[in-house]
Design an enzyme around this catalytic site. Structure first.
Site, short mmCIF file in Angstrom:
data_model
loop_
_atom_site.label_atom_id
_atom_site.label_comp_id
_atom_site.label_asym_id
_atom_site.label_seq_id
_atom_site.Cartn_x
_atom_site.Cartn_y
_atom_site.Cartn_z
N HIS A 17 1.08 -1.24 -0.16
CA HIS A 17 0.02 -0.14 -0.03
C HIS A 17 0.92 1.33 -0.21
O HIS A 17 0.46 2.17 -0.92
CB HIS A 17 -1.09 0.00 1.15
CG HIS A 17 -1.96 -0.91 1.44
ND1 HIS A 17 -2.17 -1.84 2.38
CD2 HIS A 17 -3.00 -1.49 0.46
CE1 HIS A 17 -3.16 -2.72 2.15
NE2 HIS A 17 -3.37 -2.50 1.14
N LYS A 41 -16.47 -6.51 6.71
CA LYS A 41 -15.29 -7.25 6.56
C LYS A 41 -14.73 -7.67 8.00
O LYS A 41 -13.68 -8.50 8.01
CB LYS A 41 -14.22 -6.39 5.82
CG LYS A 41 -14.36 -6.44 4.57
CD LYS A 41 -12.99 -5.77 3.95
CE LYS A 41 -12.87 -5.81 2.36
NZ LYS A 41 -11.94 -5.54 1.73
N ARG A 90 -2.44 -6.13 -7.84
CA ARG A 90 -1.31 -7.09 -7.63
C ARG A 90 -1.02 -8.15 -8.48
O ARG A 90 0.00 -8.68 -9.05
CB ARG A 90 -1.48 -7.42 -6.22
CG ARG A 90 -1.26 -6.65 -5.18
CD ARG A 90 -1.63 -7.45 -3.72
NE ARG A 90 -2.72 -8.01 -3.97
CZ ARG A 90 -3.73 -8.18 -2.79
NH1 ARG A 90 -3.49 -7.74 -1.72
NH2 ARG A 90 -4.85 -8.92 -3.07
N SER A 128 -3.09 -7.57 2.92
CA SER A 128 -3.42 -7.25 4.63
C SER A 128 -3.66 -8.79 5.15
O SER A 128 -3.34 -9.12 6.07
CB SER A 128 -4.45 -6.36 4.80
OG SER A 128 -3.90 -5.23 4.23
#
Length: 160
Positions: A17, A41, A90, A128
């Site tokens: 990030h 989440k 990514r 993450s």
């Protein structure tokens, strides 16, 4: 002035990030890292903790702001007078979800563009979720996150 919004849950913010933010700040006059409340989440860190960790990780950058938001992204973008949503890609696996988000945001706010950046090669595998998993099992995450984020993970996950 061109303002870009980089939204995400950032649970926690990773070196991937921060790599995107470092590069985006060379392109845009201002980059706003917008930490989404995103309670659905079930984040490990509270919204306030995630904002604080992002601020720590990006403290050395002058044209970067970190703030929280809990509204529809395009409404937040408009409220900050931004014209760009910045998203990271990514791998090919990210593309389908990201193109769906970009398309719906374009439909909701045609005046706002979504731009994609890819992280440096050494960060393409970092997420993450993987960082949280490694940390929860007592693994070393020092190569994936800022030292203050590592410390916070250690305390949150109760490992030494």
């Amino acid at each position: 002035m061109t303002i870009a919004i980089y939204p995400g849950t950032f649970d926690p913010i990773t070196n991937g990030h921060t790599d995107l933010v470092h590069r985006a700040r060379r392109i845009f006059d201002r980059v706003i890292v917008a930490v989404a409340a995103n309670p659905g989440k079930g984040p490990v860190f509270t919204l306030e903790e995630r904002v604080g960790l992002a601020r720590e990780a990006l403290a050395d950058l002058e044209n970067v702001e970190v703030c929280a938001f809990d509204t529809l992204l395009v409404d937040f973008v408009r409220s900050r007078k931004a014209r760009v949503i910045l998203r990271g890609l990514r791998a090919v696996s990210d593309f389908e979800h990201e193109i769906q988000l970009a398309s719906i945001n374009r439909r909701l706010a045609p005046e706002v563009e979504t731009l994609f950046l890819t992280p440096a090669e050494q960060y393409t595998y970092i997420s993450s979720g993987l960082v949280r998993e490694i940390a929860s099992l007592g693994g070393d995450v020092s190569g994936f996150v800022h030292p203050k984020v590592e410390y916070a993970l250690r305390n949150k996950m109760q490992y030494n």
